[in-house]
Design a protein around this motif. Structure first.
Motif, short mmCIF file in Angstrom:
data_model
loop_
_atom_site.label_atom_id
_atom_site.label_comp_id
_atom_site.label_asym_id
_atom_site.label_seq_id
_atom_site.Cartn_x
_atom_site.Cartn_y
_atom_site.Cartn_z
N CYS A 30 -1.71 4.22 -10.80
CA CYS A 30 -2.97 4.46 -11.51
C CYS A 30 -3.93 5.18 -10.58
CB CYS A 30 -3.60 3.15 -11.97
SG CYS A 30 -2.51 2.18 -13.03
N ARG A 69 -6.10 15.45 6.00
CA ARG A 69 -5.48 14.12 6.02
C ARG A 69 -4.09 14.15 6.66
NH1 ARG A 69 -7.13 12.06 -0.11
NH2 ARG A 69 -9.24 11.41 0.45
N TYR A 109 -1.81 -5.68 1.12
CA TYR A 109 -3.20 -5.49 0.69
C TYR A 109 -3.59 -6.67 -0.19
CZ TYR A 109 -7.23 -2.94 -1.24
OH TYR A 109 -8.49 -2.53 -1.61
N ALA A 128 -10.79 10.95 -8.67
CA ALA A 128 -10.07 11.34 -7.45
C ALA A 128 -9.99 12.87 -7.37
CB ALA A 128 -8.68 10.72 -7.44
N ALA A 181 -7.73 7.08 -10.11
CA ALA A 181 -9.09 7.20 -10.66
C ALA A 181 -9.32 8.61 -11.17
CB ALA A 181 -10.10 6.86 -9.57
N ALA A 184 -3.32 4.55 5.70
CA ALA A 184 -3.96 4.11 4.45
C ALA A 184 -5.45 4.44 4.50
CB ALA A 184 -3.75 2.61 4.25
N VAL A 212 0.87 -1.18 0.00
CA VAL A 212 0.00 0.00 0.00
C VAL A 212 0.90 1.23 0.00
CG1 VAL A 212 -1.89 1.21 1.15
CG2 VAL A 212 -1.67 -1.27 1.42
N HIS A 248 -9.24 5.25 -15.08
CA HIS A 248 -8.08 5.74 -14.33
C HIS A 248 -7.14 6.46 -15.30
CE1 HIS A 248 -9.64 3.21 -11.21
NE2 HIS A 248 -8.60 3.38 -10.41
N ALA A 261 -7.65 7.48 2.35
CA ALA A 261 -8.65 6.96 1.41
C ALA A 261 -10.04 7.44 1.80
CB ALA A 261 -8.62 5.43 1.40
N SER A 262 -10.12 8.25 2.85
CA SER A 262 -11.43 8.65 3.37
C SER A 262 -11.56 10.17 3.33
CB SER A 262 -11.60 8.15 4.80
OG SER A 262 -10.64 8.79 5.62
N SER A 288 -2.85 1.49 -4.25
CA SER A 288 -2.20 0.17 -4.28
C SER A 288 -1.71 -0.19 -5.68
CB SER A 288 -3.16 -0.91 -3.77
OG SER A 288 -4.31 -0.93 -4.56
C1 LIG Z 1 -5.79 -0.05 0.22
C2 LIG Z 1 -6.35 0.97 -0.78
C3 LIG Z 1 -5.85 1.02 -2.07
C4 LIG Z 1 -6.32 1.96 -2.99
N1 LIG Z 1 -5.79 2.01 -4.25
C5 LIG Z 1 -6.20 2.95 -5.13
C6 LIG Z 1 -5.61 3.04 -6.43
O1 LIG Z 1 -4.70 2.28 -6.78
N2 LIG Z 1 -6.05 4.01 -7.26
C7 LIG Z 1 -7.05 4.90 -6.90
O2 LIG Z 1 -7.39 5.78 -7.71
N3 LIG Z 1 -7.64 4.82 -5.68
C8 LIG Z 1 -7.23 3.87 -4.79
N4 LIG Z 1 -7.80 3.80 -3.56
C9 LIG Z 1 -8.92 4.71 -3.23
C10 LIG Z 1 -8.47 6.14 -2.91
O3 LIG Z 1 -7.48 6.16 -1.90
C11 LIG Z 1 -9.70 6.93 -2.42
O4 LIG Z 1 -10.67 6.94 -3.44
C12 LIG Z 1 -9.37 8.35 -2.00
O5 LIG Z 1 -10.45 8.83 -1.23
C13 LIG Z 1 -9.14 9.30 -3.13
O6 LIG Z 1 -8.90 10.56 -2.57
P1 LIG Z 1 -9.24 11.95 -3.31
O7 LIG Z 1 -10.61 11.81 -3.92
O8 LIG Z 1 -9.13 12.97 -2.24
O9 LIG Z 1 -8.17 12.12 -4.36
C14 LIG Z 1 -7.33 2.87 -2.62
C15 LIG Z 1 -7.85 2.82 -1.30
C16 LIG Z 1 -7.35 1.89 -0.39
C17 LIG Z 1 -7.89 1.87 1.02
#
Ligand SMILES: Cc1cc2nc3c(=O)[nH]c(=O)nc-3n(C[C@H](O)[C@H](O)[C@H](O)COP(=O)(O)O)c2cc1C
Length: 185
Positions: free
Chosen positions: A72, A112, A168, A77, A74, A102, A40, A148, A106-107, A57
């Motif tokens: 990668c 953060r 993970y 994001a 999203a 982590a 992670v 992505h 992601a939240s 990840s």
């Molecule tokens: C373990 C884990 C792995 C993640 N891997 C990815 C990833 O590879 N790519 C991605 O876009 N989001 C990934 N996420 C989700 C993002 O961390 C999450 O959508 C985050 O809220 C995005 O933040 P933002 O909208 O403030 O940019 C992952 C989440 C977790 C918990």
């Protein structure tokens, strides 16, 4: 003469039109690809003087010469605009006691980086304390990756610690040392 065989097919298309293959529902693909374990990371950048970071990840080492990595992200994001071609960023590989980080990154959280120890690298990007490793980079290319984008980054400097990594797999995080212990009993 090229030593690399031409393996392109008529279906290859780097313009953003995806010509080949059928369709599969997202939940099935996510569940199946989740069979592949990973570490992670938290990727970091800055928006002006504000630190930015999110949990990722989908990280891979791509090339040693030149030194290239990919992640990668999203398209949805919220942090994505802070990651731009030519801009600095870092990949922080989390240690086994950093699952809380982590989850935090992601939240939705007002800040953060609150209570998170870090230093700013030479290009102003947060390098997190206590990680297994960090890699300070610049974004060399950004590719279309469907829903992505693929950030291809060139590495400038690195740091590796003795900390064991966070793992993970199938949507769950594991402490490397605990997983290793469970495997041997
Ligand atoms: C373990 C884990 C792995 C993640 N891997 C990815 C990833 O590879 N790519 C991605 O876009 N989001 C990934 N996420 C989700 C993002 O961390 C999450 O959508 C985050 O809220 C995005 O933040 P933002 O909208 O403030 O940019 C992952 C989440 C977790 C918990």
């Amino acid at each position: 003469m090229s030593i690399i065989p031409d393996v392109s097919t008529p279906e290859d298309d780097l313009t953003g039109n995806w010509l080949c293959g059928g369709s599969i529902d997202a939940a099935t693909l996510r569940n199946t690809a989740g069979a592949f374990p990973s570490g992670v990371t938290i990727i970091t950048a800055s928006a002006g003087s504000t630190p930015v970071g999110l949990t990722i990840s989908s990280f891979a080492s791509v090339s040693l010469d030149p030194p290239l990595l990919l992640v990668c992200v999203a398209r949805t994001a919220g942090s994505l605009p802070a990651f731009r071609a030519g801009g600095p960023m870092a990949v922080n590989i989390l240690a086994n006691d950093q699952a809380w980080l982590a989850k935090r990154f992601a939240s939705r959280h007002d800040d953060r980086f609150a209570s998170v120890d870090y230093t700013l690298g030479p290009h102003g990007v947060p390098l997190l304390d206590g990680v297994s490793a960090w890699m300070d980079c610049h974004i060399a290319r950004i590719y279309d990756g469907g829903d992505h984008v693929i950030l291809l980054t060139r590495v400038h400097s690195v740091h590796r610690s003795d900390s064991m990594p966070l793992l993970y797999h199938s949507g769950a995080m594991y402490d490397w040392e605990q997983a290793a212990t469970e495997n041997t009993t």
